[in-house]
Design a protein around this motif. Structure first.
Motif, PDB file in Angstrom:
ATOM      1  N   GLU A 330      50.427 -18.470  60.803  1.00  0.00           N
ATOM      2  CA  GLU A 330      49.845 -18.654  62.134  1.00  0.00           C
ATOM      3  C   GLU A 330      48.336 -18.870  62.026  1.00  0.00           C
ATOM      4  OE1 GLU A 330      49.330 -16.235  66.371  1.00  0.00           O
ATOM      5  OE2 GLU A 330      50.928 -15.651  64.981  1.00  0.00           O
ATOM      6  N   ARG A 331      47.818 -19.782  62.839  1.00  0.00           N
ATOM      7  CA  ARG A 331      46.392 -20.059  62.899  1.00  0.00           C
ATOM      8  C   ARG A 331      46.034 -20.310  64.366  1.00  0.00           C
ATOM      9  NH1 ARG A 331      47.432 -18.696  58.520  1.00  0.00           N
ATOM     10  NH2 ARG A 331      46.747 -19.522  56.499  1.00  0.00           N
ATOM     11  N   GLY A 332      44.800 -20.645  64.640  1.00  0.00           N
ATOM     12  CA  GLY A 332      44.424 -21.064  65.979  1.00  0.00           C
ATOM     13  C   GLY A 332      43.476 -20.126  66.681  1.00  0.00           C
ATOM     14  N   GLU A 333      42.981 -20.606  67.825  1.00  0.00           N
ATOM     15  CA  GLU A 333      41.969 -19.893  68.600  1.00  0.00           C
ATOM     16  C   GLU A 333      42.473 -18.549  69.110  1.00  0.00           C
ATOM     17  OE1 GLU A 333      38.245 -19.357  70.119  1.00  0.00           O
ATOM     18  OE2 GLU A 333      38.891 -21.134  68.997  1.00  0.00           O
ATOM     19  N   ARG A 334      43.742 -18.510  69.526  1.00  0.00           N
ATOM     20  CA  ARG A 334      44.273 -17.261  70.077  1.00  0.00           C
ATOM     21  C   ARG A 334      44.276 -16.153  69.030  1.00  0.00           C
ATOM     22  NH1 ARG A 334      50.439 -16.405  72.371  1.00  0.00           N
ATOM     23  NH2 ARG A 334      50.143 -14.272  73.138  1.00  0.00           N
ATOM     24  N   LEU A 336      42.382 -16.018  66.388  1.00  0.00           N
ATOM     25  CA  LEU A 336      40.976 -15.716  66.100  1.00  0.00           C
ATOM     26  C   LEU A 336      40.422 -14.711  67.104  1.00  0.00           C
ATOM     27  CD1 LEU A 336      38.209 -16.113  64.792  1.00  0.00           C
ATOM     28  CD2 LEU A 336      37.951 -18.228  66.129  1.00  0.00           C
ATOM     29  N   ARG A 337      40.697 -14.934  68.401  1.00  0.00           N
ATOM     30  CA  ARG A 337      40.189 -14.005  69.419  1.00  0.00           C
ATOM     31  C   ARG A 337      40.734 -12.599  69.199  1.00  0.00           C
ATOM     32  NH1 ARG A 337      41.348 -18.223  73.038  1.00  0.00           N
ATOM     33  NH2 ARG A 337      43.180 -17.088  73.778  1.00  0.00           N
ATOM     34  N   ARG A 338      42.020 -12.506  68.912  1.00  0.00           N
ATOM     35  CA  ARG A 338      42.624 -11.177  68.740  1.00  0.00           C
ATOM     36  C   ARG A 338      42.074 -10.465  67.499  1.00  0.00           C
ATOM     37  NH1 ARG A 338      49.020 -11.371  70.514  1.00  0.00           N
ATOM     38  NH2 ARG A 338      48.632 -11.787  72.714  1.00  0.00           N
ATOM     39  N   VAL A 339      41.958 -11.188  66.411  1.00  0.00           N
ATOM     40  CA  VAL A 339      41.434 -10.573  65.190  1.00  0.00           C
ATOM     41  C   VAL A 339      39.979 -10.148  65.392  1.00  0.00           C
ATOM     42  CG1 VAL A 339      40.869 -10.958  62.758  1.00  0.00           C
ATOM     43  CG2 VAL A 339      43.033 -11.801  63.677  1.00  0.00           C
ATOM     44  N   SER A 340      39.187 -10.966  66.054  1.00  0.00           N
ATOM     45  CA  SER A 340      37.777 -10.622  66.297  1.00  0.00           C
ATOM     46  C   SER A 340      37.666  -9.356  67.142  1.00  0.00           C
ATOM     47  CB  SER A 340      37.064 -11.780  66.999  1.00  0.00           C
ATOM     48  OG  SER A 340      37.082 -12.944  66.207  1.00  0.00           O
ATOM     49  N   HIS A 358      36.907  -8.434  59.685  1.00  0.00           N
ATOM     50  CA  HIS A 358      35.865  -9.448  59.873  1.00  0.00           C
ATOM     51  C   HIS A 358      36.051 -10.618  58.897  1.00  0.00           C
ATOM     52  CE1 HIS A 358      33.539  -7.402  62.892  1.00  0.00           C
ATOM     53  NE2 HIS A 358      33.411  -6.316  62.160  1.00  0.00           N
ATOM     54  N   LEU A 359      36.504 -10.310  57.680  1.00  0.00           N
ATOM     55  CA  LEU A 359      36.750 -11.369  56.703  1.00  0.00           C
ATOM     56  C   LEU A 359      37.843 -12.316  57.201  1.00  0.00           C
ATOM     57  CD1 LEU A 359      36.073 -12.481  53.881  1.00  0.00           C
ATOM     58  CD2 LEU A 359      37.828 -10.951  52.947  1.00  0.00           C
ATOM     59  N   LEU A 360      38.931 -11.744  57.733  1.00  0.00           N
ATOM     60  CA  LEU A 360      40.002 -12.581  58.267  1.00  0.00           C
ATOM     61  C   LEU A 360      39.511 -13.394  59.466  1.00  0.00           C
ATOM     62  CD1 LEU A 360      42.900 -13.550  58.335  1.00  0.00           C
ATOM     63  CD2 LEU A 360      43.515 -11.478  59.613  1.00  0.00           C
ATOM     64  N   ALA A 373      30.582 -18.663  64.848  1.00  0.00           N
ATOM     65  CA  ALA A 373      31.448 -17.491  64.859  1.00  0.00           C
ATOM     66  C   ALA A 373      31.796 -17.075  63.434  1.00  0.00           C
ATOM     67  CB  ALA A 373      32.728 -17.783  65.649  1.00  0.00           C
ATOM     68  N   ALA A 374      32.076 -18.049  62.573  1.00  0.00           N
ATOM     69  CA  ALA A 374      32.399 -17.746  61.177  1.00  0.00           C
ATOM     70  C   ALA A 374      31.226 -17.062  60.486  1.00  0.00           C
ATOM     71  CB  ALA A 374      32.775 -19.022  60.437  1.00  0.00           C
TER      72      ALA A 374
END
Length: 888
Positions: A330-334, A336-340, A358-360, A373-374
């Motif tokens: 799985e990838r994508g903006e959604r 990314l938001r949850r992991v952040s 944070h690494l992920l 963001a990265a």
């Protein structure tokens, strides 16, 4: 004063007994209650019974007993009795997942208590706060508790308070303070006879060792804690959770997952512990490469923690769940938001997983093209404490390296890669076991890959060679650490040989179970061997460049870590050509060093090379059994197969070899390659080594002065007998071990420091557990664990047996197997087979080989000449192509 139920002293001893020996406490409580005691004594008995049940995992029944104890305490009219039971009930409710109700009971207990009793209540409130992840509030309660209990001289409860405080300090990263608290608690428990809690303190000392990166010590502490828990007949789920963490840090993910599955099956239904066990199992499944199982278990754990209002645990479970989804593709903006968001929560909670989160998030942001963001996420991932364990520091350096790469800061990226690999060197050298050292290198694969990609972008073959060597076969750079004269290990290996010998031809289930038990005992003992650390590793090397610092022209020992130097390699090669195969992004590149020039040549996909290796091995196995005559049935000839193999693994680099000697440095996946099948390599001296640094070290090994020769014949080899007897004529002063004399202890004693050793014995390669690969002797198998007991391997060793040259790739690019174990023990050259061989066909080859060795040729040159002398018979030719010369 005696009571109706017994002496006052016996009643008061019930509560300490409940935590020390819970089964005995339950029996004593029953005896006391059978005598119909007064309300106070009955309250104490039910409280002790409840505590004992809680310790044994039956929390539901424990709560029922404690409610009875509270009712009797209220009947007694003694506020201190009520406070004590309320505190125990509150702590037990907290462990049952009913933390709000538990805290309410504990708050009431604080109001009812005074003096030392308040200290006891505060400790139990801290326990519930700890379960909830409210570490700072728990610390405040414990500081006050310790002060009150120390003033009152209450050693048992002071020890408990220190034990809890140490655990919280550990969770917050303060390992020195944590160990100091655990050490004091341990002494107090020992002085007061608290056996169960003493075991718990030893377990916690293991956690400190784990946090410092000393995994062998951590395993030893946890083993001792397990024995002490067993002595009081307690199954303690926290111990399985802690062992899981240590095993994962050691790279033993399959073992960690199996341990958690067993612990979950044995769990008696405690909601808090069930969630923690599921969380640990999810983490293990993730490390074992099973993201589906990790998702399922992490989600179950998260639901339990949410219901129990345990945010610290719930957020950590979310992180495992999200990482499992990432591993599933799985990838994508959604995502990314949850992991952040989870990473920010972990930061706020002070959880150690924050850096990985944070690494992920940084990886996901890079994939989405979100540069700002990265950059922010990778900056946060790159934070680390100087006191953090080496693996945590290496992960932080990986974050820095990825951030620098995204910023096109090549120098910063390479510096971060080097620093991260240095931290992992420190971690690896703390291990005494070869297996753990090899597995540890897997943590650095991505750091090395970043540097290799940069060298490839620059088209800089010198850098490609240097970084390819940086994390290749480093586990073989220093010998395994074994306690001198480890009698228990020797005894277990002898027992294992006896069982395997009796199993031969007798499929007895009981013997098979005993074999598994003994193999586990041997492996467990090896894994717990303490490494020498940087200083010990350097001091442990003998001869060559190791053991002393070197300047720019040598293989350097910096902090105990051997460094590779390209200039020394170029100078040492002379007329020899070195070909190092480096894999970057699934593509194989050949780095060729010849006449001082270093060039790079793209070969092709590593998968295609691996396929050709398997095809060639398959056809050589057929020839070994006499099923074909130089041409695989319905397929191409060996010459055609060899040409295909050469194109797949060497490509255009074949044109640079000329007629010179060659040193081949393949990646681990191509180790089991029959190099003699490749036409470009067929008629020359070829040394195969796991790294160029290994070849340099092997060249510097000095032969022994006494020129002692040892010839060994294992059982069941009719052709081998003729081979060994003929060799005995060539070496009239040789020590010959055969016909019952070829036993493990005799063979090891004679092999130690010999000039030449020749062993004709059936070989077995164990892909499931490569360090149990073995040679069959008269009293059973001689395993890698036995070879590692040698003080010094023979200078040259010939293994004229099946599969003796096989090794299993593990870690980043390490090899575990029979022949590879001899490299760090001082063997300069090893001849071994990588496929089964036809025993009668090898005899002429071996005799010719030894004639050439006696004439002063190197092992590789002697073997190449022997192959030329024995050509003509297709089966003998296939046998010659099945052996490889390892070392120098």
């Amino acid at each position: 004063m005696p009571t109706a139920g017994g002496s006052a002293e016996a009643v008061e001893n019930l509560l300490p007994l409940a935590l020390s020996r819970p089964h005995d406490a339950i029996a004593s409580a029953r005896t006391l209650l059978a005598a119909a005691p007064a309300a106070v004594e009955a309250s104490i008995a039910h409280q002790a019974w409840g505590i004992s049940l809680r310790q044994l995992g039956d929390v539901t029944t424990a709560v029922r007993e404690l409610r009875t104890a509270l009712r009797l305490a209220e009947q007694s009219g003694r506020s201190e009795r009520q406070a004590d039971v309320l505190a125990t009930l509150g702590a037990t409710l907290g462990r049952a997942g009913r933390s709000r109700e538990g805290l309410a009971r504990l708050d009431r207990a604080v109001d009812l208590s005074r003096g030392a009793l308040t200290g006891r209540v505060l400790l139990r409130r801290a326990d519930v706060l700890l379960v909830l992840g409210r570490h700072r509030e728990a610390l405040d309660d414990l500081r006050s508790a310790i002060t009150r209990l120390r003033r009152s001289g209450d050693q048992v409860w002071e020890a408990r308070s220190r034990n809890y405080r140490g655990f919280i300090q550990l969770a917050l990263g303060a390992t020195v303070r944590a160990d100091a608290d655990f050490a004091v608690a341990e002494k107090l428990y020992a002085a007061t006879g608290q056996e169960f809690e003493y075991a718990e303190a030893r377990q916690n000392r293991g956690l400190v060792a784990y946090s410092r990166g000393d995994l062998p010590a951590a395993l030893r502490y946890l083993d001792e804690a397990g024995r002490r828990f067993a002595a009081v007949d307690v199954v303690w789920p926290d111990l399985a959770i802690d062992r899981c963490g240590v095993l994962l840090a050691a790279g033993l993910s399959a073992e960690a997952l199996a341990e958690m599955d067993q612990a979950i099956a044995a769990e008696g239904g405690t909601a808090t512990k069930r969630g923690e066990l599921l969380f640990a199992a999810a983490t293990a499944a993730l490390a074992a490469g099973n993201p589906a199982a990790a998702q399922e278990r992490a989600d179950r754990a998260r639901r339990l923690f949410s219901a129990q209002h345990r945010e610290w645990w719930s957020v950590r479970s979310w992180m495992v769940l999200l990482e499992a989804r990432y591993q599933s593709g799985e990838r994508g903006e959604r995502l990314l938001r949850r992991v952040s968001a989870v990473a920010d929560r972990l930061d706020a909670l002070g959880a150690s997983e924050a850096s990985a989160a944070h690494l992920l998030a940084g990886r996901l942001a890079l994939a989405e093209g979100r540069a700002r963001a990265a950059d922010r996420q990778l900056e946060l991932a790159g934070r680390h404490s100087k006191d953090a364990p080496p693996i945590a520091r290496s992960a932080a350096w990986l974050g820095k390296a990825l951030r620098a790469e995204a910023r096109s800061d090549v120098r910063g990226m390479l510096s971060a890669c080097a620093r991260g690999l240095d931290a992992l060197d420190e971690h690896r050298l703390a291990m005494g076991a070869t297996e753990l050292r090899a597995l540890a290198t897997g943590h650095g694969a991505e750091l090395a890959e970043l540097a290799l990609r940069d060298a490839l972008r620059r088209d800089d073959p010198r850098r490609l060679l240097s970084w390819g060597e940086r994390w290749r076969a480093t586990a073989l750079g220093v010998p395994p650490v074994r306690p001198p004269n480890d009698e228990q290990l020797v005894g277990e290996l002898a027992a294992l040989r006896d069982v395997v010998r009796r199993l031969d031809g007798s499929p007895d289930p009981s013997l098979e179970n005993e074999r598994r038990r003994l193999e586990k005992a041997v492996r467990d003992r090896a894994l717990r061997a303490q490494g020498g650390g940087p200083r010990g590793a350097a001091d442990g090397m003998k001869g060559g460049a190791a053991g002393r610092p070197r300047g720019a022209g040598g293989v350097m020992a910096t902090g105990g870590v051997l460094r590779f130097d390209v200039d020394e390699l170029v100078g040492a090669l002379g007329e020899t050509v070195l070909v190092e195969l480096v894999e970057v992004g699934g593509v194989l590149h050949a780095v060729v060093v010849r006449d001082g020039r270093i060039t790079r040549h793209e070969v092709g996909p590593l998968s295609a090379a691996a396929l050709e290796v398997e095809r060639s091995r398959f056809h050589l196995r057929r020839l070994a059994h006499g099923r074909a005559h130089g041409r695989p049935q319905g397929g191409p000839s060996l010459d055609v197969l060899g040409e295909r193999l050469g194109d797949a693994i060497l490509g255009p680099a074949q044109e640079l070899l000329g007629d010179r000697p060659v040193v081949m440095v393949p990646p681990g996946r191509l180790h089991a390659l029959p190099w003699g099948l490749v036409p470009a390599l067929a008629d020359r001296a070829v040394n195969v080594v796991p790294s160029a640094a290994t070849w340099l070290r092997a060249r510097q090994v000095r032969p022994p002065s006494d020129r002692r020769v040892v010839l060994v014949l294992g059982p069941g080899l009719s052709a081998g007998r003729a081979e060994v007897m003929q060799l005995a004529k060539q070496y009239p002063d040789a020590t010959v071990l055969a016909d019952g004399d070829a036993t493990a202890e005799k063979v090891l004693r004679e092999l130690d420091g010999a000039w030449i050793a020749h062993i004709a014995a059936h070989g077995t390669f164990r892909s499931d557990s490569p360090l149990f690969s073995s040679l069959r002797l008269d009293d059973g198998p001689l395993t890698v664990y036995d070879f590692e007991r040698l003080r010094r391997a023979p200078y040259r060793i010939v293994l004229s047996s099946c599969d003796s040259g096989l090794a299993k790739p593990v870690g980043a690019d390490e090899l575990l197997g029979l022949s590879s174990s001899l490299i760090p023990l001082g063997a300069a050259g090893i001849l071994a087979s990588v496929v089964p061989v036809n025993d009668p066909a090898t005899a002429p080859l071996m005799l010719a080989l030894h004639e050439n060795l006696q004439a002063g040729q190197s092992l590789a040159a002697a073997f190449a000449a022997a192959r030329l002398e024995t050509r003509g018979d297709p089966v003998a030719d296939a046998a010659g192509r099945s052996f490889v010369a390892l070392g120098a």
